[in-house]
Write a protein that holds these residues in place. Sequence first.
Motif, PDB file in Angstrom:
ATOM      1  N   GLU A  88       0.858  -1.174   0.000  1.00 37.75           N
ATOM      2  CA  GLU A  88       0.000   0.000   0.000  1.00 37.75           C
ATOM      3  C   GLU A  88       0.890   1.217   0.000  1.00 37.75           C
ATOM      4  OE1 GLU A  88      -3.112   2.051   3.016  1.00 37.75           O
ATOM      5  OE2 GLU A  88      -0.959   2.332   2.953  1.00 37.75           O
ATOM      6  N   GLU A  89       0.481   2.249  -0.707  1.00 36.89           N
ATOM      7  CA  GLU A  89       1.258   3.495  -0.677  1.00 36.89           C
ATOM      8  C   GLU A  89       0.371   4.602  -0.105  1.00 36.89           C
ATOM      9  OE1 GLU A  89       4.385   3.990  -3.018  1.00 36.89           O
ATOM     10  OE2 GLU A  89       4.408   6.182  -3.023  1.00 36.89           O
ATOM     11  N   ALA A  90       0.928   5.273   0.878  1.00 36.52           N
ATOM     12  CA  ALA A  90       0.177   6.290   1.622  1.00 36.52           C
ATOM     13  C   ALA A  90      -0.232   7.452   0.712  1.00 36.52           C
ATOM     14  CB  ALA A  90       1.033   6.802   2.775  1.00 36.52           C
ATOM     15  N   LEU A 143      -3.250   0.986  -3.760  1.00 37.47           N
ATOM     16  CA  LEU A 143      -2.989  -0.430  -3.520  1.00 37.47           C
ATOM     17  C   LEU A 143      -2.127  -0.931  -4.672  1.00 37.47           C
ATOM     18  CD1 LEU A 143      -6.542  -1.634  -2.475  1.00 37.47           C
ATOM     19  CD2 LEU A 143      -4.521  -1.476  -0.997  1.00 37.47           C
ATOM     20  N   PRO A 157     -14.630  -1.871   6.550  1.00 36.32           N
ATOM     21  CA  PRO A 157     -13.218  -1.824   6.962  1.00 36.32           C
ATOM     22  C   PRO A 157     -12.232  -2.025   5.814  1.00 36.32           C
ATOM     23  CG  PRO A 157     -14.487  -3.378   8.314  1.00 36.32           C
ATOM     24  CD  PRO A 157     -15.341  -3.014   7.147  1.00 36.32           C
ATOM     25  N   ALA A 158     -12.717  -2.444   4.651  1.00 42.92           N
ATOM     26  CA  ALA A 158     -11.808  -2.774   3.549  1.00 42.92           C
ATOM     27  C   ALA A 158     -11.671  -1.613   2.570  1.00 42.92           C
ATOM     28  CB  ALA A 158     -12.300  -4.009   2.809  1.00 42.92           C
ATOM     29  N   THR A 159     -10.473  -1.454   2.018  1.00 39.78           N
ATOM     30  CA  THR A 159     -10.291  -0.614   0.836  1.00 39.78           C
ATOM     31  C   THR A 159      -9.876  -1.513  -0.319  1.00 39.78           C
ATOM     32  OG1 THR A 159      -8.044  -0.049   1.530  1.00 39.78           O
ATOM     33  CG2 THR A 159      -9.771   1.532   2.040  1.00 39.78           C
ATOM     34  N   PRO A 163      -5.922  -6.844  -5.117  1.00 40.41           N
ATOM     35  CA  PRO A 163      -5.414  -6.559  -3.773  1.00 40.41           C
ATOM     36  C   PRO A 163      -6.498  -5.888  -2.928  1.00 40.41           C
ATOM     37  CG  PRO A 163      -4.820  -4.761  -5.216  1.00 40.41           C
ATOM     38  CD  PRO A 163      -5.678  -5.718  -6.033  1.00 40.41           C
ATOM     39  N   ALA A 164      -6.278  -5.850  -1.624  1.00 39.13           N
ATOM     40  CA  ALA A 164      -7.160  -5.091  -0.730  1.00 39.13           C
ATOM     41  C   ALA A 164      -6.379  -4.749   0.522  1.00 39.13           C
ATOM     42  CB  ALA A 164      -8.410  -5.887  -0.370  1.00 39.13           C
ATOM     43  N   GLU A 165      -6.921  -3.806   1.272  1.00 40.09           N
ATOM     44  CA  GLU A 165      -6.350  -3.480   2.567  1.00 40.09           C
ATOM     45  C   GLU A 165      -7.475  -3.543   3.576  1.00 40.09           C
ATOM     46  OE1 GLU A 165      -4.394   0.345   4.667  1.00 40.09           O
ATOM     47  OE2 GLU A 165      -6.511  -0.159   4.566  1.00 40.09           O
ATOM     48  N   GLU A 166      -7.182  -4.035   4.757  1.00 36.28           N
ATOM     49  CA  GLU A 166      -8.194  -4.032   5.813  1.00 36.28           C
ATOM     50  C   GLU A 166      -7.701  -3.153   6.963  1.00 36.28           C
ATOM     51  OE1 GLU A 166     -10.875  -6.917   6.063  1.00 36.28           O
ATOM     52  OE2 GLU A 166     -11.344  -6.676   8.205  1.00 36.28           O
ATOM     53  N   ALA A 167      -8.559  -2.248   7.374  1.00 38.13           N
ATOM     54  CA  ALA A 167      -8.205  -1.250   8.386  1.00 38.13           C
ATOM     55  C   ALA A 167      -7.901  -1.905   9.732  1.00 38.13           C
ATOM     56  CB  ALA A 167      -9.357  -0.258   8.526  1.00 38.13           C
ATOM     57  N   LEU A 224      -2.742  -6.311   4.726  1.00 36.24           N
ATOM     58  CA  LEU A 224      -2.718  -6.290   3.272  1.00 36.24           C
ATOM     59  C   LEU A 224      -3.221  -7.643   2.791  1.00 36.24           C
ATOM     60  CD1 LEU A 224       0.744  -4.632   2.630  1.00 36.24           C
ATOM     61  CD2 LEU A 224      -1.500  -3.636   2.137  1.00 36.24           C
ATOM     62  N   TYR A 284      -1.979 -10.617   5.234  1.00 37.48           N
ATOM     63  CA  TYR A 284      -0.706 -10.348   5.907  1.00 37.48           C
ATOM     64  C   TYR A 284      -0.860  -9.149   6.828  1.00 37.48           C
ATOM     65  CZ  TYR A 284       0.889 -12.811   1.703  1.00 37.48           C
ATOM     66  OH  TYR A 284       1.053 -13.716   0.684  1.00 37.48           O
ATOM     67  N   ARG A 342       0.391  -5.761   8.125  1.00 38.58           N
ATOM     68  CA  ARG A 342       1.187  -4.817   7.340  1.00 38.58           C
ATOM     69  C   ARG A 342       2.103  -3.987   8.242  1.00 38.58           C
ATOM     70  NH1 ARG A 342      -1.104   0.475   5.600  1.00 38.58           N
ATOM     71  NH2 ARG A 342      -2.700   1.066   7.096  1.00 38.58           N
ATOM     72  N   GLU A 368      12.565   0.634   3.808  1.00 36.23           N
ATOM     73  CA  GLU A 368      13.354   1.202   2.704  1.00 36.23           C
ATOM     74  C   GLU A 368      12.660   2.340   1.968  1.00 36.23           C
ATOM     75  OE1 GLU A 368      13.341  -2.565   1.065  1.00 36.23           O
ATOM     76  OE2 GLU A 368      15.321  -3.167   1.812  1.00 36.23           O
ATOM     77  N   PHE A 369      11.338   2.420   2.142  1.00 34.33           N
ATOM     78  CA  PHE A 369      10.582   3.443   1.416  1.00 34.33           C
ATOM     79  C   PHE A 369       9.393   3.831   2.295  1.00 34.33           C
ATOM     80  CE2 PHE A 369       7.671   4.885  -2.016  1.00 34.33           C
ATOM     81  CZ  PHE A 369       8.507   5.840  -2.583  1.00 34.33           C
ATOM     82  N   PRO A 390       6.806   5.848   2.531  1.00 33.32           N
ATOM     83  CA  PRO A 390       5.360   5.943   2.237  1.00 33.32           C
ATOM     84  C   PRO A 390       4.681   4.584   2.030  1.00 33.32           C
ATOM     85  CG  PRO A 390       6.678   7.367   0.782  1.00 33.32           C
ATOM     86  CD  PRO A 390       7.624   6.461   1.471  1.00 33.32           C
ATOM     87  N   ALA A 391       5.463   3.516   1.908  1.00 32.43           N
ATOM     88  CA  ALA A 391       4.874   2.205   1.585  1.00 32.43           C
ATOM     89  C   ALA A 391       4.675   1.357   2.832  1.00 32.43           C
ATOM     90  CB  ALA A 391       5.761   1.464   0.598  1.00 32.43           C
ATOM     91  N   THR A 392       3.595   0.604   2.852  1.00 37.66           N
ATOM     92  CA  THR A 392       3.470  -0.485   3.815  1.00 37.66           C
ATOM     93  C   THR A 392       3.499  -1.794   3.047  1.00 37.66           C
ATOM     94  OG1 THR A 392       1.062  -0.263   3.833  1.00 37.66           O
ATOM     95  CG2 THR A 392       2.260   0.802   5.609  1.00 37.66           C
ATOM     96  N   VAL A 393       4.109  -2.788   3.677  1.00 37.24           N
ATOM     97  CA  VAL A 393       4.387  -4.071   3.024  1.00 37.24           C
ATOM     98  C   VAL A 393       4.024  -5.208   3.973  1.00 37.24           C
ATOM     99  CG1 VAL A 393       6.202  -3.069   1.574  1.00 37.24           C
ATOM    100  CG2 VAL A 393       6.795  -4.011   3.826  1.00 37.24           C
ATOM    101  N   PRO A 394       3.972  -6.449   3.479  1.00 33.85           N
ATOM    102  CA  PRO A 394       3.603  -7.559   4.353  1.00 33.85           C
ATOM    103  C   PRO A 394       4.636  -7.778   5.466  1.00 33.85           C
ATOM    104  CG  PRO A 394       3.366  -8.194   2.057  1.00 33.85           C
ATOM    105  CD  PRO A 394       4.110  -6.884   2.081  1.00 33.85           C
TER     106      PRO A 394
END
Lengths: 169, 169
Positions: free
Chosen positions: A55-57, A63, A104-106, B53-57, B63, B94, B96, B101-102, B104-108
């Motif tokens: 994910e990138e802020a 996503l 809760p999902a994006t 993909p998706a993100e869950e709050a 992720l 996963y 998150r 290394e970067f 602004p990114a979130t990763v597993p």
Amino acid sequence: MTSAFQYSIALSFAAIGIAAPYPGAAEKGHENASPIYGVTIPEGYRDWKFIAPAEEAPPLDELRAVLGNDIAINAYKNGALPFPDGSILVKLAYKRKQSAEFAPATVPEGPTTVQVMVKDSKKYPASHGWGFGRFVDGNPVDGAQHKTCLSCHESKVKDHDYVFTRYAP
Amino acid sequence: MTSAFQYSIALSFAAIGIAAPYPGAAEKGHENASPIYGVTIPEGYRDWKFIAPAEEAPPLDELRAVLGNDIAINAYKNGALPFPDGSILVKLAYKRKQSAEFAPATVPEGPTTVQVMVKDSKKYPASHGWGFGRFVDGNPVDGAQHKTCLSCHESKVKDHDYVFTRYAP
């Protein structure tokens, strides 16, 4: 840069009826190739295997998912760095939005960029063997944007063969 | 529920040397099958094609990526609902974390659950043809958690054959 040369190579492969060695690099012709590197969107990439999500802020607020061809996937699975010639990574990026069905999902709203890395140590000796391509709606972005690829990857992930993404289990 | 029956079916397929019809449903034996549905983690799912993909709050803060077998992928590409028998969807989730290394990114960070949906209209008539499995470290979670699958999918996505995830372009 060497577009006339690339074009003649592509024609040569077509003439003798075999595929170009690295489909992300030359097979679709130079008119949709990235500046500096001549990288194109590889045929069939959307069916490639999955490496990891991210994910990138905001402000990008995206996503992302990285897919790879079999050469790249095998390198990840074998822990074999540097990636061998022929490895291709494709990052798919999407604006994200709240799911209308599950708060809760994006989820993806729409695609923003497709970003490609092609390993070819003979073709890209000045960039550690990697060629870069960044595409919006199938078209490469400009040379100024492509100049930023190498410096960022060089400064942040040189110990992982200049690749940010790790394989997610 | 019908574990003795499933076991004998699996043995029968083994004895005559052919694969079970829906690998997510029976092929790995019932000891790791989900309560209620008898769904197992399908062999080779990690190499399946990518759907979205998706993100869950928070509090889950995950992720996610959904992969599918070829039957499911073809149904998505053809816009053919309901999904045909044999379709299998696998969601990888996963925790998150911020990329080291970067920024602004979130990763597993690490895997949390693997969640499976198997379409088999003969086997699962009471749940619109879908069997569900939710796994942590390869083991199915309990029956109470599995009871929540159907009611949530029924109430929120009945117009998309009880499947939340849409194919990302």
